[in-house]
Design an enzyme around this catalytic site. Structure first.
Site, short mmCIF file in Angstrom:
data_model
loop_
_atom_site.label_atom_id
_atom_site.label_comp_id
_atom_site.label_asym_id
_atom_site.label_seq_id
_atom_site.Cartn_x
_atom_site.Cartn_y
_atom_site.Cartn_z
N GLU A 1 130.70 13.43 61.01
CA GLU A 1 130.48 15.06 61.16
C GLU A 1 129.56 15.49 60.19
O GLU A 1 128.52 16.19 60.48
CB GLU A 1 131.77 15.63 60.73
CG GLU A 1 133.05 15.42 61.70
CD GLU A 1 134.47 16.08 61.33
OE1 GLU A 1 134.80 16.99 62.02
OE2 GLU A 1 134.98 15.60 60.14
N GLU B 1 140.45 10.57 63.71
CA GLU B 1 141.39 11.68 63.18
C GLU B 1 142.80 11.79 64.24
O GLU B 1 143.61 11.98 63.57
CB GLU B 1 140.84 12.89 62.98
CG GLU B 1 139.93 13.02 61.66
CD GLU B 1 138.43 12.81 62.14
OE1 GLU B 1 137.67 12.97 61.48
OE2 GLU B 1 138.35 12.27 63.35
#
Length: 697
Positions: A105, A125
């Site tokens: 990210e 995740e």
């Protein structure tokens, strides 16, 4: 600057370097240091571009797991990524190692990305019950397209650099081996070509189609079997057609929804438990040499163990009773690699070369004269096991580990027939052994610590989850399995349909119900096991297996016979219910004088869960399992327990031990022998504690 982030300049290129060993986790200190460095870059008139790089073995591998469960500290990662993207001068992320989760990210917030050839990126995740919460669900679709983003985010898979380049996740691959130099060179090239800021948030996510998202949601609901995060990840990616600020807001809402759900806590528990399970008393011992292993038996189990060992880089000698059986054993090993060849993971030539260099099948026990460890994988009877171990004792070198793949027999009794009980352990693999990740490491009364440590080393080499077990009938997994299977059998005798039980258990999150599982394993195994126990069975205990004995007598032993609880005549792996089963069960009920009654799915699962937890509490209380988390790992990796429930002990804590004990007390009125409450469970309820409290004791 902080101690973990430095700001330097290479001419007109600013270098923001993160050095937070071992994996540059995005701790609060890293986030704050990066924010300070970015602000310095923005105000530095001599810096025309910046490079973000990680020192050591990786770029940034994601969140700092030591901060899990603690209140977040500013700057939050989403704020930091937004600040990177908002920079007025170009920012390059130079990647190597495994930029996963928050690491990717951060890279997506940069304007450009260059990577080393061995880089692997991903957003895993989903496996922790959440979604990428720092813009990953919004920026990845913008650079890679919607379908690629859905694939990566819902699976959590790691994507190699070449594929990442093809998908547009990175802009170039540099093979210099020096991420810092690669980033600086790439930044200079950008400046020379007049390329500046390119914000991911300004891009359009290609491939938006409502029908595509509907199809992905349906597929995720089917595959995830009750886990929420894969489905919610689809919802988050769907928001990437919104302007970035609105998409990020939607991502944050969905992230919070998952964060607050009990599934997140369960998956985080499973994440940490998978790592903690290797912390055993013998962990400090130095493992023995482990380069070449022997395997006795070339059937399904022996061939699976051989394949797992070869995949781990070990040399393997397989011993069978005669030359013909040895040849069959080699063919069984080859079959275990067939799918790898078919899928292009290896060529036939590579398989042939692997077996020629590292595998030998023979009927000569003398071929074991130089092995470091030998695993017996023969028929599951004590007499046969003892005969094999007597032969091994005579030919296997001193100091080699002697292991039995028994699933329930007494390791101490096996060890006693050798001159070296200190070298004997159990290594209970689960079938298919080259695929299933669980390995129960059974520690006998006289097993030496370094022999046990060698068992755990084997698990590590094979990339399996090794769980320490004490000696008892069935060890951890099969002992607990026996309890909840008996609860299911008693419900069938009392009026429940085996097909409704299977359905209820699948709805709970298991991949299959107990009677489907019985068909898969073979109902003959249970029958023979019951016959082994006939002489020692207490007549006061309820038998609850008469209908299974009748099925065995009819030859309905499961998939391998084409008929069991289900009819496999049209499909060898699945089929409709066998129409003869319910009449057979009804006859057995009449014979026993049982008036059948209805069982709701809710009551079925109350009994199934209670039987599981009660037996598991006995296993922990007796020291067969070191901690509750060991039971959870055995259940998840060996028996298909839904990971998103955290394992039976974690789930019991979530439901409430007092509630489960109350159920057991209620069922105890029907059968005080089977439903006798585990002393540990009673003790925990009375003291107001949970199983989780014992994991760190």
């Amino acid at each position: 600057m902080s101690d973990v982030v430095t700001y330097t300049r290479d001419g007109d290129i600013a270098v923001i370097a993160v050095n937070n060993p071992p994996v540059n986790a995005l701790s609060h200190a890293v986030r704050k240091g990066m924010q300070d460095a970015l602000r310095k870059f923005e105000s530095d008139p001599e810096a025309k571009a910046a490079v973000i790089v990680g020192e050591g073995r990786t770029f940034m591998a994601g969140a700092d797991i030591s901060e899990f469960g603690k209140p977040p500290q500013e700057p939050w990662l989403p704020e930091l990524v937004n600040e990177i993207e908002a920079c007025s001068k170009p920012v390059v992320a130079s990647l190597h190692g495994t930029p996963l989760g928050g690491g990717l990210e951060v890279a997506l917030g940069a304007h450009w990305r260059v990577a080393q050839p061995d880089t692997r990126v991903g957003l895993p995740e989903v496996h922790l019950g959440i979604l990428p919460g720092a813009g990953g669900t919004q920026r990845l679709p913008r650079v890679a397209g919607v379908e690629a983003a859905l694939d990566m985010i819902t699976s959590g898979r790691h994507v190699p650099a070449a594929e990442a380049l093809e998908k547009g996740i990175i802009d170039a691959i540099d093979d210099s081996g020096d991420p810092r130099a690669a980033g600086v060179a790439f930044a200079r090239k950008l400046l020379a070509e007049g390329k500046g800021v390119r914000r991911t948030g300004d891009m359009t996510a290609a491939g938006h189609d409502p029908a595509l998202f509907d199809a992905w949601r349906a597929e995720m609901k089917k595959k995830s079997r009750g886990q929420l995060s894969p489905v919610v990840c689809v919802d988050a990616v769907e928001a990437s057609n919104l302007p970035l600020p609105e998409g990020l807001k939607r991502e944050r809402e969905l992230f919070q929804k998952l964060h607050d759900d009990p599934q997140r806590a369960a998956l985080v528990h499973a994440f940490f438990a998978e790592r903690a399970v290797a912390k055993v008393p013998e962990a400090s011992a130095t493992p023995r040499k482990l380069e070449k292993i022997g395997i006795i038996g070339g059937g399904t189990m022996g061939a699976g163990i051989a394949a797992a060992a070869l995949q781990a880089g070990l040399k393997v000698v397989m011993v069978e009773r005669d030359a013909e059986a040895a040849a069959r054993g080699e063919q069984n090993v080859r079959r275990n690699f067939a799918s790898s060849v078919k899928k292009g993971r290896m060529t036939q030539e590579q398989l042939d070369a692997l077996l020629a260099a590292n595998f030998q099948a023979t009927d000569d026990y003398g071929a074991l004269s130089d092995v470091d460890l030998v695993i017996e994988a023969v028929f599951e009877t004590m007499a046969v096991k003892k005969e094999v171990f007597a032969k091994l004792d005579a030919v296997v070198p001193e100091g080699a580990v002697l292991a039995s793949n028994t699933s329930y027999l007494n390791i101490d009794e096996i060890a006693a027939c050798t001159r070296r009980p200190q070298d004997v352990i159990g290594l209970h693999f689960f079938s298919p052994a080259h695929i299933m990740r669980l390995l129960e490491v059974i520690v006998g009364e006289k097993s030496a610590p370094d022999a046990v440590a060698t068992g755990f080393l084997l698990a590590k080499k094979m990339k399996k989850v090794g769980v320490r077990c004490g000696v008892c009938d069935g060890f951890i997994g099969n002992r607990i399995l026996g309890s909840y299977m008996k609860a299911a059998n008693m419900m069938v005798e009392d009026g429940a349909s085996p097909y409704v039980i299977d359905e209820a258990v699948r709805e709970f999150g298991y991949p299959m119900g107990p009677f489907q599982m019985g068909d898969l394993a073979g109902l003959d195994i249970g029958y023979l096991s019951r016959r082994d126990r006939d002489a020692t069975r207490d007549p006061a205990d309820r038998y609850a297996a008469g209908f299974l004995d009748r099925m065995y007598e009819k030859g309905w032993i499961g998939q391998k016979a084409g008929m069991g609880f289900y009819d496999y005549s049209q499909n060898p792996r699945s089929g409709p219910p066998n129409p003869g089963v319910m009449p057979l069960i009804e006859e057995e009920r009449k014979k026993l004088g049982i008036t059948p009654r209805e069982f709701s799915k809710e009551e079925i699962m109350r009994r199934y869960v209670a039987a599981t937890v009660n037996e598991a509490a006995k296993v922990v209380g007796e020291g067969i399992a070191l901690r509750p988390l060991d039971v959870d790992m055995v259940s998840i990796f060996g028996y298909g327990y839904p990971r998103w429930r955290g394992g039976p002990m974690h789930y019991a804590d979530h439901v409430g031990l007092d509630r489960i004990l109350a159920d057991i007390r209620e069922f105890e009125k029907e059968d005080p022998r089977f439903w006798k409450p585990a002393p540990l469970l009673v003790e925990l309820v009375e003291s107001g504690r949970k199983f989780g409290d014992l994991n760190n004791a």
